[in-house]
Motif scaffolding. Sequence first.
Motif, short mmCIF file in Angstrom:
data_model
loop_
_atom_site.label_atom_id
_atom_site.label_comp_id
_atom_site.label_asym_id
_atom_site.label_seq_id
_atom_site.Cartn_x
_atom_site.Cartn_y
_atom_site.Cartn_z
N ASN A 39 -13.67 -4.65 -9.81
CA ASN A 39 -12.44 -5.40 -9.61
C ASN A 39 -11.44 -4.48 -8.92
OD1 ASN A 39 -13.41 -7.69 -10.99
ND2 ASN A 39 -12.92 -6.76 -12.95
N ALA A 40 -10.93 -4.92 -7.78
CA ALA A 40 -10.05 -4.08 -6.98
C ALA A 40 -8.70 -4.74 -6.75
CB ALA A 40 -10.70 -3.76 -5.64
N LYS A 41 -7.70 -3.91 -6.57
CA LYS A 41 -6.36 -4.39 -6.21
C LYS A 41 -5.90 -3.60 -4.99
CE LYS A 41 -2.64 -3.25 -8.58
NZ LYS A 41 -1.58 -3.17 -9.60
N PHE A 42 -5.51 -4.32 -3.95
CA PHE A 42 -4.95 -3.70 -2.74
C PHE A 42 -3.45 -3.92 -2.80
CE2 PHE A 42 -8.92 -5.16 -0.12
CZ PHE A 42 -9.75 -4.46 -0.96
N THR A 43 -2.68 -2.87 -2.58
CA THR A 43 -1.23 -2.98 -2.58
C THR A 43 -0.71 -2.44 -1.26
OG1 THR A 43 -1.18 -2.67 -4.97
CG2 THR A 43 0.91 -2.40 -3.79
N ALA A 44 -0.01 -3.32 -0.51
CA ALA A 44 0.53 -2.95 0.80
C ALA A 44 2.05 -3.06 0.79
CB ALA A 44 -0.03 -3.86 1.89
N SER A 45 2.70 -2.17 1.51
CA SER A 45 4.15 -2.22 1.68
C SER A 45 4.47 -2.95 2.96
CB SER A 45 4.75 -0.81 1.72
OG SER A 45 4.52 -0.16 0.50
N ARG A 46 5.42 -3.85 2.87
CA ARG A 46 5.86 -4.60 4.05
C ARG A 46 6.98 -3.84 4.74
NH1 ARG A 46 6.22 -10.15 0.74
NH2 ARG A 46 4.04 -10.76 0.87
N PRO A 47 7.24 -4.16 6.01
CA PRO A 47 8.33 -3.49 6.72
C PRO A 47 9.70 -3.65 6.06
CG PRO A 47 6.93 -4.68 8.26
CD PRO A 47 6.47 -5.04 6.88
N ASP A 48 9.89 -4.74 5.30
CA ASP A 48 11.19 -4.95 4.64
C ASP A 48 11.30 -4.20 3.31
OD1 ASP A 48 9.63 -6.40 2.87
OD2 ASP A 48 10.59 -8.33 3.26
N GLY A 49 10.25 -3.43 2.94
CA GLY A 49 10.30 -2.62 1.73
C GLY A 49 9.66 -3.27 0.52
N THR A 50 9.32 -4.54 0.60
CA THR A 50 8.66 -5.20 -0.51
C THR A 50 7.17 -4.88 -0.49
OG1 THR A 50 8.30 -7.23 0.76
CG2 THR A 50 10.33 -7.09 -0.54
N THR A 51 6.52 -5.11 -1.61
CA THR A 51 5.08 -4.86 -1.67
C THR A 51 4.34 -6.15 -1.98
OG1 THR A 51 5.16 -4.27 -4.00
CG2 THR A 51 5.35 -2.47 -2.42
N GLN A 52 3.09 -6.18 -1.57
CA GLN A 52 2.22 -7.32 -1.85
C GLN A 52 0.91 -6.78 -2.40
OE1 GLN A 52 0.94 -9.51 1.58
NE2 GLN A 52 0.04 -11.16 0.38
N SER A 53 0.44 -7.37 -3.50
CA SER A 53 -0.84 -6.98 -4.10
C SER A 53 -1.80 -8.15 -4.02
CB SER A 53 -0.66 -6.56 -5.56
OG SER A 53 0.07 -5.36 -5.63
N ILE A 54 -3.04 -7.83 -3.67
CA ILE A 54 -4.10 -8.83 -3.56
C ILE A 54 -5.29 -8.31 -4.35
CG2 ILE A 54 -5.64 -10.06 -1.99
CD1 ILE A 54 -3.59 -9.51 0.23
N THR A 55 -5.94 -9.19 -5.11
CA THR A 55 -7.14 -8.78 -5.84
C THR A 55 -8.38 -9.11 -5.02
OG1 THR A 55 -7.21 -10.87 -7.05
CG2 THR A 55 -6.08 -9.04 -8.11
N PHE A 56 -9.35 -8.22 -5.08
CA PHE A 56 -10.62 -8.36 -4.38
C PHE A 56 -11.73 -7.98 -5.36
CE2 PHE A 56 -8.39 -8.85 -0.54
CZ PHE A 56 -9.26 -9.02 0.52
N THR A 57 -12.94 -8.34 -5.02
CA THR A 57 -14.11 -7.91 -5.79
C THR A 57 -15.07 -7.20 -4.85
OG1 THR A 57 -13.88 -9.81 -7.26
CG2 THR A 57 -15.98 -8.65 -7.30
N PHE A 58 -15.55 -6.05 -5.28
CA PHE A 58 -16.59 -5.32 -4.56
C PHE A 58 -17.91 -5.62 -5.28
CE2 PHE A 58 -13.40 -1.58 -3.87
CZ PHE A 58 -12.77 -2.28 -2.86
N HIS A 59 -18.93 -6.01 -4.54
CA HIS A 59 -20.29 -6.18 -5.07
C HIS A 59 -21.15 -5.15 -4.35
CE1 HIS A 59 -19.11 -9.98 -6.93
NE2 HIS A 59 -18.52 -10.28 -5.78
N PHE A 60 -21.39 -4.00 -4.99
CA PHE A 60 -22.06 -2.88 -4.35
C PHE A 60 -23.51 -2.72 -4.79
CE2 PHE A 60 -17.77 -0.50 -4.13
CZ PHE A 60 -17.52 -0.97 -2.86
#
Length: 138
Positions: A39-60
Amino acid sequence: MVESLTGTMKTLAAIVLLALALVPVATAAQATDLTGNWNAKFTASRPDGTTQSITFTFHFTQKGKVLSGTVGPAPERQWKVEKGVVDGAKVTFVVQQPEGPTLRSFTLTHAKGRLTGTMKAERGADTIEATVEAERAK
């Protein structure tokens, strides 16, 4: 005859000691096995300073240093892992979204049962970078 036997014993002892010294190295090199679901979470910063988190699943699936599998935000949206390599604790792979031009490059580190690092998404001239944190699914 005694000298010959003593020399043979010393040689045999040296070979055994060398073999025993190499066992931990071989075991450590194979200690990382990422096979399974994460179970993964990606967190990105936007140009306006806010952040966005998205959940992903890795099947390795890992075989030696080769990592394969899929990555995606939902069971119906999974993308193939390409160029997957596990080199000690370092994990790298790319994912090309089939329905769009986005290429995601991952550079992760495996430590204490977790994967952490970065994901860089390239879409044309635009690049987005996110931190990645993942743990094995229970």
